[in-house]
Design a protein around this motif. Structure first.
Motif, PDB file in Angstrom:
ATOM      1  N   MET A 219      -3.645  -5.962   7.628  1.00  0.00           N
ATOM      2  CA  MET A 219      -2.726  -4.207   7.644  1.00  0.00           C
ATOM      3  C   MET A 219      -2.152  -4.650   8.430  1.00  0.00           C
ATOM      4  O   MET A 219      -1.422  -5.778   8.356  1.00  0.00           O
ATOM      5  CB  MET A 219      -3.431  -3.417   7.654  1.00  0.00           C
ATOM      6  CG  MET A 219      -5.042  -3.154   7.814  1.00  0.00           C
ATOM      7  SD  MET A 219      -5.674  -1.699   7.018  1.00  0.00           S
ATOM      8  CE  MET A 219      -5.431  -1.030   7.845  1.00  0.00           C
ATOM      9  N   SER A 220      -0.950  -3.383   8.498  1.00  0.00           N
ATOM     10  CA  SER A 220       0.628  -3.668   9.135  1.00  0.00           C
ATOM     11  C   SER A 220       0.575  -4.433  10.282  1.00  0.00           C
ATOM     12  O   SER A 220       1.057  -5.593  10.746  1.00  0.00           O
ATOM     13  CB  SER A 220       1.397  -2.926   8.748  1.00  0.00           C
ATOM     14  OG  SER A 220       1.518  -1.937   7.489  1.00  0.00           O
TER      15      SER A 220
ATOM     16  N   ARG B 183      -3.213  -6.012   3.157  1.00  0.00           N
ATOM     17  CA  ARG B 183      -2.397  -5.167   2.183  1.00  0.00           C
ATOM     18  C   ARG B 183      -1.395  -4.651   3.702  1.00  0.00           C
ATOM     19  O   ARG B 183      -1.987  -4.158   4.391  1.00  0.00           O
ATOM     20  CB  ARG B 183      -3.627  -4.175   2.375  1.00  0.00           C
ATOM     21  CG  ARG B 183      -5.860  -4.791   1.410  1.00  0.00           C
ATOM     22  CD  ARG B 183      -6.649  -4.211   1.802  1.00  0.00           C
ATOM     23  NE  ARG B 183      -6.645  -3.739   2.793  1.00  0.00           N
ATOM     24  CZ  ARG B 183      -7.880  -4.705   3.428  1.00  0.00           C
ATOM     25  NH1 ARG B 183      -8.184  -5.070   2.822  1.00  0.00           N
ATOM     26  NH2 ARG B 183      -7.870  -4.120   4.975  1.00  0.00           N
ATOM     27  N   ILE B 184      -0.632  -4.332   3.128  1.00  0.00           N
ATOM     28  CA  ILE B 184       0.361  -3.482   3.685  1.00  0.00           C
ATOM     29  C   ILE B 184       1.244  -2.341   3.436  1.00  0.00           C
ATOM     30  O   ILE B 184       1.590  -2.215   2.199  1.00  0.00           O
ATOM     31  CB  ILE B 184       1.751  -4.646   3.812  1.00  0.00           C
ATOM     32  CG1 ILE B 184       0.982  -6.450   4.132  1.00  0.00           C
ATOM     33  CG2 ILE B 184       2.917  -4.269   4.821  1.00  0.00           C
ATOM     34  CD1 ILE B 184       0.486  -6.070   5.530  1.00  0.00           C
ATOM     35  N   GLY B 185       1.153  -1.152   4.324  1.00  0.00           N
ATOM     36  CA  GLY B 185       1.424   0.002   3.808  1.00  0.00           C
ATOM     37  C   GLY B 185       2.531   0.373   4.863  1.00  0.00           C
ATOM     38  O   GLY B 185       4.037   0.064   4.702  1.00  0.00           O
ATOM     39  N   SER B 186       2.832   1.274   6.422  1.00  0.00           N
ATOM     40  CA  SER B 186       3.613   1.640   6.736  1.00  0.00           C
ATOM     41  C   SER B 186       4.541   0.614   7.197  1.00  0.00           C
ATOM     42  O   SER B 186       5.452   0.724   7.553  1.00  0.00           O
ATOM     43  CB  SER B 186       3.537   1.822   7.902  1.00  0.00           C
ATOM     44  OG  SER B 186       2.320   0.683   8.885  1.00  0.00           O
TER      45      SER B 186
ATOM     46  N   ASN C 296      -5.208   4.745  -2.488  1.00  0.00           N
ATOM     47  CA  ASN C 296      -6.484   4.860  -2.332  1.00  0.00           C
ATOM     48  C   ASN C 296      -7.177   5.859  -2.274  1.00  0.00           C
ATOM     49  O   ASN C 296      -7.979   6.862  -1.861  1.00  0.00           O
ATOM     50  CB  ASN C 296      -6.409   5.318  -0.621  1.00  0.00           C
ATOM     51  CG  ASN C 296      -6.320   4.279   0.204  1.00  0.00           C
ATOM     52  OD1 ASN C 296      -5.296   3.542  -0.020  1.00  0.00           O
ATOM     53  ND2 ASN C 296      -7.230   4.451   1.591  1.00  0.00           N
TER      54      ASN C 296
ATOM     55  N   LYS D  89      -0.505   4.645  -0.483  1.00  0.00           N
ATOM     56  CA  LYS D  89      -0.685   5.612  -0.743  1.00  0.00           C
ATOM     57  C   LYS D  89       0.470   6.944  -0.024  1.00  0.00           C
ATOM     58  O   LYS D  89       0.715   5.944   0.696  1.00  0.00           O
ATOM     59  CB  LYS D  89      -2.118   6.216  -0.287  1.00  0.00           C
ATOM     60  CG  LYS D  89      -1.867   5.601   1.260  1.00  0.00           C
ATOM     61  CD  LYS D  89      -3.464   4.932   1.906  1.00  0.00           C
ATOM     62  CE  LYS D  89      -3.178   4.765   3.856  1.00  0.00           C
ATOM     63  NZ  LYS D  89      -4.253   3.468   3.917  1.00  0.00           N
TER      64      LYS D  89
ATOM     65  N   VAL E 282       0.937  -1.695   0.047  1.00  0.00           N
ATOM     66  CA  VAL E 282       0.004  -0.277  -0.152  1.00  0.00           C
ATOM     67  C   VAL E 282       0.805   1.324   0.168  1.00  0.00           C
ATOM     68  O   VAL E 282       1.819   1.263   0.617  1.00  0.00           O
ATOM     69  CB  VAL E 282      -1.159   0.100   1.279  1.00  0.00           C
ATOM     70  CG1 VAL E 282      -1.382   1.555   1.211  1.00  0.00           C
ATOM     71  CG2 VAL E 282      -1.736  -1.534   1.535  1.00  0.00           C
TER      72      VAL E 282
ATOM     73  N   LEU F 284      -8.126   0.783  -3.252  1.00  0.00           N
ATOM     74  CA  LEU F 284      -8.334   1.130  -1.811  1.00  0.00           C
ATOM     75  C   LEU F 284      -9.631   1.499  -1.147  1.00  0.00           C
ATOM     76  O   LEU F 284     -10.386   1.480  -0.108  1.00  0.00           O
ATOM     77  CB  LEU F 284      -7.473   0.356  -0.805  1.00  0.00           C
ATOM     78  CG  LEU F 284      -6.074  -0.350  -1.577  1.00  0.00           C
ATOM     79  CD1 LEU F 284      -5.017  -0.469  -0.404  1.00  0.00           C
ATOM     80  CD2 LEU F 284      -6.831  -1.922  -1.646  1.00  0.00           C
TER      81      LEU F 284
ATOM     82  N   ARG G 261       2.866   6.478   8.299  1.00  0.00           N
ATOM     83  CA  ARG G 261       2.842   7.579   6.834  1.00  0.00           C
ATOM     84  C   ARG G 261       2.284   9.440   7.469  1.00  0.00           C
ATOM     85  O   ARG G 261       2.083   8.878   8.317  1.00  0.00           O
ATOM     86  CB  ARG G 261       1.736   7.750   5.820  1.00  0.00           C
ATOM     87  CG  ARG G 261       1.276   6.886   5.094  1.00  0.00           C
ATOM     88  CD  ARG G 261       0.439   5.785   4.611  1.00  0.00           C
ATOM     89  NE  ARG G 261      -1.082   5.470   5.348  1.00  0.00           N
ATOM     90  CZ  ARG G 261      -0.702   4.087   5.512  1.00  0.00           C
ATOM     91  NH1 ARG G 261       0.151   3.100   5.279  1.00  0.00           N
ATOM     92  NH2 ARG G 261      -1.347   3.860   6.810  1.00  0.00           N
TER      93      ARG G 261
HETATM   94  C1  LIG Z   1      -3.571   2.708   4.174  1.00  0.00           C
HETATM   95  C2  LIG Z   1      -4.630   1.742   4.281  1.00  0.00           C
HETATM   96  C3  LIG Z   1      -4.180  -0.002   4.695  1.00  0.00           C
HETATM   97  C4  LIG Z   1      -2.295   0.217   5.165  1.00  0.00           C
HETATM   98  O1  LIG Z   1      -2.364  -0.001   5.959  1.00  0.00           O
HETATM   99  P1  LIG Z   1      -0.751  -0.022   7.000  1.00  0.00           P
HETATM  100  O2  LIG Z   1      -1.746  -0.728   8.628  1.00  0.00           O
HETATM  101  O3  LIG Z   1      -0.204   1.462   6.757  1.00  0.00           O
HETATM  102  O4  LIG Z   1      -0.493  -1.669   6.059  1.00  0.00           O
HETATM  103  C5  LIG Z   1      -4.449  -1.299   4.284  1.00  0.00           C
HETATM  104  N1  LIG Z   1      -5.918  -1.261   3.927  1.00  0.00           N
HETATM  105  C6  LIG Z   1      -6.333  -0.082   3.324  1.00  0.00           C
HETATM  106  C7  LIG Z   1      -8.232  -0.478   3.227  1.00  0.00           C
HETATM  107  C8  LIG Z   1      -5.745   0.997   4.127  1.00  0.00           C
HETATM  108  O5  LIG Z   1      -6.867   2.115   3.704  1.00  0.00           O
END
Ligand SMILES: *Cc1c(COP(=O)(O)O)cnc(C)c1O
Length: 223
Positions: free
Chosen positions: A198-199, A214-217, A47, A26, A24, A68, A223
């Protein structure tokens, strides 16, 4: 900052479990996306429509873009030509709108229905009854499984330290998925996805049957 070593470990872990890893990206710059792309990552999640359009233009064409965010009906047309998977369909109306645009394009788009599982009213999504009604309605449409393929469910758990609560919320989604699969998609090879985790909670998601995280941070830093 991008975390290449975290990506390597997580991506290997996902491979052994047959889990799709969506990175992820964004709010992160294209350089960060390229850094993971060069390691082999192809699925990226965004996003915001404007941001996705700009990144799509600048980055390699074989990236699979996952949308997402909450998608406004008037913006469907911008992402419809290239998006790989839309995760957050939260009404029949939005599904209808996506269908309208992809029929014009002559392509097929894969989507997930967003299920509201968190104990918070800030998160979008349908409850189980609404999801089932949406699937019933979808199945009656002439474009079902042609212009649009409903491939599964997406959900976000509550933001809490209570792991048992998170587990219960994810379970609610995977159980609903199995029920829908049996009732409406038994012979359907594409209704396969539970996008949860997620993370902070992906291990719990994987333990209850999630197969897309879905892995962002964790991969890109805060962020
Ligand atoms: C931002 C987001 C993520 C990622 O979140 P992290 O906690 O940073 O891994 C996953 N899914 C959705 C829908 C998001 O908006």
């Amino acid at each position: 900052m991008v975390q290449p070593n975290v990506w390597k470990e997580l991506s290997a872990w996902c491979n052994t479990k047959n889990i799709t890893l969506v990175a992820v990206s964004k709010t992160k710059p294209v350089e960060d996306i390229l850094a993971l792309y060069e390691l082999g990552q192809r699925d990226f999640g965004e996003n915001y429509v404007q941001e996705l359009l700009s990144k799509h233009e600048q980055l390699p064409a074989d990236i699979r873009w996952h949308f997402l965010g909450h998608l406004q009906t008037n913006k469907v047309k911008y992402i419809a030509p290239f998006v790989h998977l839309i995760h957050a369909i939260d009404s029949s109306k939005l599904l209808q709108e996506v269908a309208k645009h992809v029929q014009k394009l002559g392509r097929c788009i894969d989507v997930l229905l967003q299920m509201h599982i968190a104990n918070e009213d800030t998160k979008f999504g349908m409850d189980e009854t609404q999801i089932e009604a949406c699937v019933q309605w979808y199945k009656e449409q002439p474009w079902a499984d042609q212009s649009i393929r409903v491939c599964g469910l997406m959900g976000m758990a509550s933001f809490t330290e209570n792991t048992e609560q998170v587990r219960q919320e994810f379970l609610q989604l995977t159980q609903c998925f199995h029920k829908l699969k049996q009732t409406y998609f038994e012979d359907n090879a594409t209704f396969t996805v539970c996008s949860i985790g997620m993370s902070g909670d992906y291990e719990i998601a994987a333990a209850v049957g999630g197969n897309m995280i879905r892995i962002g941070s964790m991969l890109f830093g805060k962020r």
